[in-house]
Design a protein around this motif. Sequence first.
Motif, PDB file in Angstrom:
ATOM      1  N   PRO A 287       0.786  -1.128   0.040  1.00  0.00           N
ATOM      2  CA  PRO A 287       0.134  -0.225   0.153  1.00  0.00           C
ATOM      3  C   PRO A 287       0.874   1.254   0.140  1.00  0.00           C
ATOM      4  O   PRO A 287       1.779   1.142   0.486  1.00  0.00           O
ATOM      5  CB  PRO A 287      -0.722  -0.146   1.216  1.00  0.00           C
ATOM      6  N   LEU A 288       0.225   2.115  -0.618  1.00  0.00           N
ATOM      7  CA  LEU A 288       0.837   3.441  -0.585  1.00  0.00           C
ATOM      8  C   LEU A 288       1.001   4.113   0.642  1.00  0.00           C
ATOM      9  O   LEU A 288      -0.106   4.093   1.219  1.00  0.00           O
ATOM     10  CB  LEU A 288       0.700   4.357  -1.727  1.00  0.00           C
ATOM     11  N   ASP A 289       1.820   4.967   0.985  1.00  0.00           N
ATOM     12  CA  ASP A 289       1.841   5.958   2.145  1.00  0.00           C
ATOM     13  C   ASP A 289       0.538   6.723   1.936  1.00  0.00           C
ATOM     14  O   ASP A 289       0.694   7.535   1.262  1.00  0.00           O
ATOM     15  CB  ASP A 289       3.301   6.707   2.349  1.00  0.00           C
ATOM     16  N   GLY A 290      -0.216   6.937   3.042  1.00  0.00           N
ATOM     17  CA  GLY A 290      -1.181   7.868   3.016  1.00  0.00           C
ATOM     18  C   GLY A 290      -2.622   7.074   3.181  1.00  0.00           C
ATOM     19  O   GLY A 290      -3.506   7.632   3.730  1.00  0.00           O
ATOM     20  N   GLY A 291      -2.584   5.626   3.340  1.00  0.00           N
ATOM     21  CA  GLY A 291      -3.954   4.869   4.063  1.00  0.00           C
ATOM     22  C   GLY A 291      -5.122   5.059   3.319  1.00  0.00           C
ATOM     23  O   GLY A 291      -6.102   4.872   3.488  1.00  0.00           O
TER      24      GLY A 291
END
Length: 535
Positions: free
Chosen positions: A286-290
Amino acid sequence: MNTSSCIGISTMKPCCRILIGYRISSIFGVSHIRSNHKIVNNSSKLHSKSKLSCYNDAKCKVIGHKKGVIDLNRRAFFASGSNWGESKILGKNKLGVNKDSSRGILVIPHVASDFRNHSTSIDSHVNEKGFESIYIQGGLNVKPLVIENGNEVVKEDGSRVQVNGSGVNLDILKDLNENVETESEASNIEKEAWKLLRDAVVNYCGNPVGTVAANNPADKQPLNYDQVFIRDFVPSALAFLLNGEGDIVKNFLLHTLQLQSWEKTVDCYSPGQGLMPASFKVRTVPLDGGDGTLEEVLDPDFGESAIGRVAPVDSGLWWIILLRAYGKITGDYALQERVDVQTGIRLILNLCLTDGFDMFPSLLVTDGSCMIDRRMGIHGHPLEIQSLFYSALRCSREMLIVNDGTKNLVAAINNRLSALSFHVREYYWVDMKKINEIYRYKTEEYSADAINKFNIYPDQIPSWLVDWIPNEGGYLIGNLEPGHMDFRFFTLGNLWAIVSSLGTARQNEGILNLIEAKWDDLVAHMPLKICYPAL
């Protein structure tokens, strides 16, 4: 009867003296080639040569215009018609002579006329009922089966059928059908192999970047076999290159080059910059940021997760070899001239050519640092690493752009190549003569003129070796260290020594002679063994 459309069968084996080669003509549809081989009056020998030249060419047509095969151990078979080409071999003179030399066959006239008299072709004896025109099988006169079908008369006799007086040998037609079936079967096997290979392709960001080491959907715990290994992808890459699919190889080379510069740390220690990963895996994180967005990343393994925590020495060597193969096959030399690619080559070479405590030009490695990644006692100077090292040095010398920054590196490559080739050819080679020399070695010699330079004890020669090694042949031993010679036969090291010309011409021939003589031990009922004996 229209003789130009007939099929003739000859029951005799034509002598080699019938055929002659003209400088401006061709025989059997094959262009005249100067040769030093003598023509012998043994039809079986001539047949073996012609069969070899034909079956090496997958596109070689059995019968037809410009190309053809005549089996001299069987009845001669000449055919014409729209389905078989345009060669009018039997013309109006019924001699089996084509006056147009470009059509394919040239025959000496008086010999050809005698050849006609021995033929059972119906055309040459239409109005005769003599003994010569009767087909004899097994030395007995057999009455053929005659079937009238409309205006056609079909005679079936053993392995021969006559339609309106024209004879066809069923054995030849059967062989033609078998050849077609064999080619079809080989084509099906190739299609299945390509399907399996394409199912193993790994994609990264929508582009193919390699193939997994093993693709077994039933395996619940694949360990690291679901990753793309550099050494394992090389044969797959060569298949793709030869098939005209160079994009996957180019993507693989560039992405592994990017992984070379990654930080590598094992227990607070980082190896050299030029180390290439043993393998990598495409992971989705998953990308950072949620927000739930996922991205694909490459997760390399430089040995920190490997069994025994061994660094992959052979990965960088295979990468250089594959880069050279990509340029040679595709003609895309712009890739190897890129700045980042040139930097990657230099980093690998600097890591391999770093000065150390070793006194030998061969590369010193730990156990399990190459394809044999389990404990098999190949630590030291294994042959496989030396063969790959020599090949990578030669490839690098061809690809490096010589300038002020690389001239010292190129000089070091040249010096290492000459020293490494002499070292392997002189000390790794074993045949019956060398074994007898080792038996007479004196031990604990101290001088610059010592014959037993590595202090090898004669009792190290295993009991199986003397009875196993053939008189006409030899091989390069698996490892050489002070006081130790590993006499096992390692297949990859020996074969790659032939490919890279690490061995001499005599040694290369000796290795192939040994493989042929010991085929049952090295191949038997399974693919070529990695090592013999295994234990």
